[in-house]
Structure formats: structure tokens, C-alpha cells
Design a protein around this motif. Structure first.
Motif, PDB file in Angstrom:
ATOM      1  N   ALA A   8     -51.905 -63.990  -7.066  1.00 51.18           N
ATOM      2  CA  ALA A   8     -51.346 -63.197  -5.913  1.00 51.18           C
ATOM      3  C   ALA A   8     -49.710 -63.831  -6.300  1.00 51.18           C
ATOM      4  N   TRP A   9     -48.786 -63.270  -5.282  1.00 52.86           N
ATOM      5  CA  TRP A   9     -47.603 -64.023  -5.364  1.00 52.86           C
ATOM      6  C   TRP A   9     -47.110 -65.884  -5.753  1.00 52.86           C
ATOM      7  N   GLY A  10     -48.577 -66.196  -5.100  1.00 49.95           N
ATOM      8  CA  GLY A  10     -48.392 -67.547  -4.637  1.00 49.95           C
ATOM      9  C   GLY A  10     -48.986 -68.552  -6.154  1.00 49.95           C
ATOM     10  N   ARG A  11     -49.691 -67.633  -6.783  1.00 46.73           N
ATOM     11  CA  ARG A  11     -50.061 -68.245  -8.328  1.00 46.73           C
ATOM     12  C   ARG A  11     -50.833 -69.312  -8.556  1.00 46.73           C
ATOM     13  N   LEU A  12     -51.661 -69.657  -7.372  1.00 45.33           N
ATOM     14  CA  LEU A  12     -52.160 -70.462  -7.223  1.00 45.33           C
ATOM     15  C   LEU A  12     -53.871 -70.334  -7.808  1.00 45.33           C
ATOM     16  N   ALA A  13     -54.060 -69.422  -8.009  1.00 45.80           N
ATOM     17  CA  ALA A  13     -55.629 -68.981  -8.814  1.00 45.80           C
ATOM     18  C   ALA A  13     -55.228 -67.828  -9.599  1.00 45.80           C
ATOM     19  N   ARG A  14     -56.094 -67.508 -10.718  1.00 48.02           N
ATOM     20  CA  ARG A  14     -56.285 -66.163 -11.396  1.00 48.02           C
ATOM     21  C   ARG A  14     -57.132 -65.728 -11.388  1.00 48.02           C
ATOM     22  N   PRO A  15     -58.303 -65.266 -10.573  1.00 46.91           N
ATOM     23  CA  PRO A  15     -59.811 -64.787 -10.806  1.00 46.91           C
ATOM     24  C   PRO A  15     -60.017 -63.937 -11.323  1.00 46.91           C
ATOM     25  N   LEU A  16     -61.076 -63.282 -12.374  1.00 47.41           N
ATOM     26  CA  LEU A  16     -61.481 -62.167 -12.881  1.00 47.41           C
ATOM     27  C   LEU A  16     -61.298 -60.526 -12.026  1.00 47.41           C
ATOM     28  N   HIS A  17     -61.386 -59.620 -12.632  1.00 48.13           N
ATOM     29  CA  HIS A  17     -61.345 -58.778 -11.864  1.00 48.13           C
ATOM     30  C   HIS A  17     -61.458 -57.419 -12.847  1.00 48.13           C
ATOM     31  N   GLU A  18     -62.329 -56.513 -12.115  1.00 49.06           N
ATOM     32  CA  GLU A  18     -62.520 -54.923 -12.833  1.00 49.06           C
ATOM     33  C   GLU A  18     -60.752 -54.135 -12.658  1.00 49.06           C
ATOM     34  N   VAL A  19     -60.076 -54.302 -13.579  1.00 47.53           N
ATOM     35  CA  VAL A  19     -58.963 -53.925 -12.940  1.00 47.53           C
ATOM     36  C   VAL A  19     -58.639 -51.847 -13.228  1.00 47.53           C
ATOM     37  N   THR A  20     -58.658 -51.125 -12.744  1.00 47.43           N
ATOM     38  CA  THR A  20     -58.179 -50.372 -12.746  1.00 47.43           C
ATOM     39  C   THR A  20     -56.453 -49.534 -12.497  1.00 47.43           C
ATOM     40  N   ARG A  21     -55.734 -48.517 -12.333  1.00 45.38           N
ATOM     41  CA  ARG A  21     -53.655 -48.255 -12.233  1.00 45.38           C
ATOM     42  C   ARG A  21     -54.119 -46.173 -12.616  1.00 45.38           C
ATOM     43  N   PRO A  22     -55.265 -46.119 -11.466  1.00 46.29           N
ATOM     44  CA  PRO A  22     -55.179 -44.242 -11.717  1.00 46.29           C
ATOM     45  C   PRO A  22     -53.476 -44.376 -11.119  1.00 46.29           C
ATOM     46  N   PRO A  23     -53.402 -42.805 -12.158  1.00 43.55           N
ATOM     47  CA  PRO A  23     -51.667 -42.127 -12.701  1.00 43.55           C
ATOM     48  C   PRO A  23     -51.907 -41.372 -10.512  1.00 43.55           C
ATOM     49  N   PHE A  24     -53.092 -41.074 -10.373  1.00 39.82           N
ATOM     50  CA  PHE A  24     -53.160 -39.574  -9.901  1.00 39.82           C
ATOM     51  C   PHE A  24     -53.880 -40.004  -8.786  1.00 39.82           C
ATOM     52  N   LEU A  25     -54.289 -39.367  -7.286  1.00 46.08           N
ATOM     53  CA  LEU A  25     -54.690 -38.829  -6.456  1.00 46.08           C
ATOM     54  C   LEU A  25     -56.093 -39.231  -6.700  1.00 46.08           C
TER      55      LEU A  25
END
Length: 437
Positions: A8-25
């Protein structure tokens, strides 16, 4: 899918996530409706604490879902995908004589994030929060059901979604009103504040100024407690409609932790308060007035690799003066001061959001470099002071609030719990409710 560390913006932790960045709805819809680990939509990650984190779960990052669907320049209304940032929206509407009715202290937030956190700005006393100007929302539930939400249609779900921290489903689009402007500039004044009582006096005398905010020297003590600068502004009636420019400065350096201490912060506060032209009147572009921190990309790095916390609370007006004094006294006593100490009043206008943060009263925001357990103890002490006075803590900024504090500050939280999409979750929600689903 490989797991990715996210912060997050506070940079307090960096937990792991399964991240997707879809280009369309329609691609995003496939993620929303596919069973799996708990899901959370995330915009540009400007929340400070853990409302935008979902450790070991799925994050649907919306920054590519940023298309304008339509805009009515006669009526001042717009519908856009929820991943559109205020930055990009302003580049479109300012040259045409329009502005967003409410903006937080950064334009690098998405419409979906602004709705989910029901953000507020310098004009809450006159305009309310962001959600007060949202007319309709498009919500996709994990069942595949697509709903249009408004104050007349699916009203309960609309109220749970505005300020609902992204937990009722995936916000696909936002339809909202705009406000007309004659120029892209504001007439502004900056006044010296002697102490806390002087802040409330000046704030009362500034009711005819739509935009007001104060910076306070949170390390000041005794008779100087609450000293600072009061800024107020109103839109200019003439001038050009030039849009903001991209930042000229580079990325902020990551400072060593020892640089941020009470000595350096006292020096900064003194220089900031006494800098040339700190007090006076001028006409300025909207960008430095509303978004001064956007001039330095990644300014959060200044707090060092351990990151930083923010406390932001609001307390009702009858208790506001004494509570602000207690909050500032507790901060000064610990010597863990803040560069960015912001004090302002919030007004009566409500968005209707069940978990919306603003209430009539005074809100104080304080940043603290992460010094470990002493910082967490101070934050919990500040939260206790605010909630005991009948106030509450801002979820978008929080990283330490105890469950009992959240439930006291947001007594209708169960309404959101009942309407939460069971496929959606966040670290914040699990922390303050104990709901591990």
C-alpha cells in the motif's frame, strides 16, 4: 499464476497476491466470476494501510480499465470505467470548463477507489464527500449478476458500496456530476494560526470560503499547541482553462530511517511555517492548491524502507476542540511528529454511504515513520482518544485500528457485512471484523 508482492502507499508490508490487470471489462468479468481465493479490486494503490491489500488472495488491478463511456458537457455529467484516474479525467474536462465536485489530496486515484473510500476534500463543509455526487454505479457480483445502483435503484446496495471498501462486488463504471469552473485558478489566502483555539476561530470566520484546510506543527507544545497555517480558496471568475502539467521532479529518494527524528522534523516545521510568502494572498493554479504532493512522485519513499503510518480521525464538534488538543499533546509528548499534519472541519452533508468516514466535526491527519512498537502504541493511543470522544478512524488511512474501535465508529457495519459479495475480501476487513471468509 505466480504470486506477486504488493504494498500500500504506506509501504508497511509486501504480502503476496495473485495479480491480474485486465485490459477490458469483459476480461475483468472472467476474473470476478471465476471461483478462487478471496478477490479484491485495486486502483492506483494510494490507500495508506491495508484496505487495498488481500494477502495470499487475488488482486484485480483496474488501472487499464480507464475509458470514458460518455460525457455530457451541457449537463455536466460523465460516465467512465472505474479505473479512470482523476488525473486523466481532469485532463479531459478542465479545458472544457468543468471540474470534479470533490477531490482528495492527490489526483492519482481512480473513480472506483474514490467511491469505495468515499473520499473527501477541502470543501467537505459545502460539498460533502465524493459519493454525494455519484448518481449511478455499475456493479458486477461474483455470481455474474450485473446491477445498476443508485439512490432509487438497488438503494441498499448503493449505500453499502459508496464507502464500502470494494467489498460488495466489482465496480465496473461510475456515473457522476461535475461542477462548472470559469478558470483553472483559485484565489487563495494563507493565514498564521497561533494555537488550536485560533484554528477554530479562523475556520468559523472562513465559512464563505468553499475550500479550507490547515497545516499544524504537531511538535509544538504549551501555548503554541496547534500553531500553523490556515489555507482557504475559492474559484477565480476569470482566467484560462489550462490543465495541469506532469511533475517536473524525479522520484523521491528513500531516506535512511535515522534522518526522520524529532530534531529534523522540528527544523522542517519551523522552516515551513516561516518560509517566504507562507502568509498572504495570491491567485494560483488548481494543481499546487489541491495536489501539492503530486509534484514529487513517490513522496512516500521519504519515510524510508520501513514505510509510514497515518492516523486520521474525525470527532464530533462538541468534543472537537478538546479532543484535537489531546491528540496533539499525545503526539508532541512522544516526539514522533509528522511533516504532514492536516486539520480541517467536516460538514453536515452525507453521501449516504454506510461506512463513509466523514461526520460533522474536526478531522486531524498525522503521518508517522514506522519506528516499530512505539509508533504502533502511539497510533492506538490516538485512536482510543478519538473513538472515546465519539469519533472514528478513516479506513483508507488505517493500519492498526482494533475491531472494537471500528465497530464503535461504524455501528452499521453489519449492513455492509450482510451485502458483501462472499467472493470479496481484504486484509482490513478481516482485521477489524474477524470475518475470515
Amino acid at each position: 499464476m505466480p504470486m506477486t508482492p504488493m504494498t500500500a502507499w504506506g509501504r508497511l508490508a509486501r504480502p503476496l497476491h495473485e495479480v491480474t490487470r485486465p485490459p477490458f471489462l469483459d476480461v475483468a468479468a472472467g476474473t470476478v466470476t471465476t471461483p478462487g481465493a478471496p478477490l479484491l479490486a485495486r486502483g492506483l494503490g494510494r490507500s495508506y494501510g491495508d484496505v487495498c491489500l488481500n494477502a495470499n488472495g487475488r488482486l484485480l488491478v483496474t488501472d487499464r480499465l480507464d475509458r470514458l463511456q460518455w460525457i455530457d458537457l451541457q449537463a455536466g455529467r460523465v460516465r467512465a470505467e472505474a479505473g479512470l484516474s482523476l488525473d486523466r479525467l481532469l485532463r479531459t474536462i478542465v479545458p472544457r470548463g468543468w471540474f470534479v465536485p470533490v477531490t482528495p489530496g492527490t489526483k492519482l486515484v481512480t473513480l472506483g477507489g474514490a467511491v469505495a473510500n468515499d473520499v473527501h476534500g477541502k470543501n467537505h463543509e459545502t460539498a460533502g464527500s465524493f459519493g454525494a455526487h455519484v448518481e449511478k454505479l455499475g456493479l458486477l457480483r461474483s455470481t455474474g449478476e450485473r446491477l445498476t445502483l443508485s439512490r432509487d435503484e438497488n438503494a441498499e446496495l448503493f449505500a453499502a458500496t459508496v464507502g464500502g471498501l470494494g467489498l460488495t462486488g466489482f465496480i465496473e463504471w461510475v456515473e457522476m456530476r461535475l461542477v462548472p469552473i470559469a478558470a483553472a485558478r483559485l484565489h487563495t489566502e494563507s493565514l498564521a494560526i497561533r494555537d488550536v483555539d485560533d484554528f477554530f476561530r479562523i475556520a468559523q470566520d472562513s465559512r464563505d470560503w468553499p475550500f479550507t484546510v490547515a497545516w499544524v506543527d504537531c511538535l509544538a507544545k504549551g501555548h503554541d499547541l496547534g500553531r500553523g497555517l490556515f489555507m482557504r480558496g475559492r474559484w477565480a471568475e476569470t482566467g484560462g482553462l489550462e490543465v495541469h502539467k506532469s511533475p517536473r521532479l524525479g522520484f523521491a529518494p528513500e531516506l535512511p530511517g535515522f534522518v526522520l527524528n524529532s530534531v529534523t522534523m522540528r527544523a522542517f516545521n519551523a522552516l515551513y511555517r516561516r518560509r517566504p510568502y507562507a502568509v498572504g494572498a495570491c491567485t494560483q493554479h488548481y494543481d499546487p492548491f489541491f495536489y501539492p504532493l503530486d509534484a514529487l512522485p513517490s513522496w512516500n519513499r521519504l519515510y524510508g524502507k520501513r514505510g509510514f503510518y497515518q492516523h486520521q480521525s474525525v470527532v464530533p464538534m462538541p468534543a472537537a476542540r478538546d479532543t484535537v488538543v489531546r491528540l496533539l499533546e499525545a503526539t508532541a509528548a512522544e516526539g514522533q511528529g509528522s511533516f504532514l499534519a492536516v486539520l480541517k472541519l467536516l460538514g453536515e452533508t452525507r453521501s449516504g454511504g454506510v461506512l463513509s468516514f466523514p461526520m460533522p466535526g474536526a478531522t486531524l491527519a498525522l503521518d508517522f515513520p514506522d519506528k516499530g512498537e512505539p509508533t504502533r502504541r502511539l497510533l492506538l493511543r490516538l485512536a482510543e482518544i478519538a473513538t472515546t470522544a465519539g469519533g472514528r478512524i478513516y479506513p483508507a488511512k488505517d493500519a492498526v485500528m482494533m475491531p472494537e474501535m471500528f465497530k464503535a465508529g461504524y455501528p452499521d457495519w453489519r449492513k455492509v457485512a450482510a451485502l458483501r459479495d462472499p467472493a470479496f475480501g481484504s486484509d482490513f476487513w478481516r482485521r477489524v471484523t474477524g470475518d475470515a471468509r
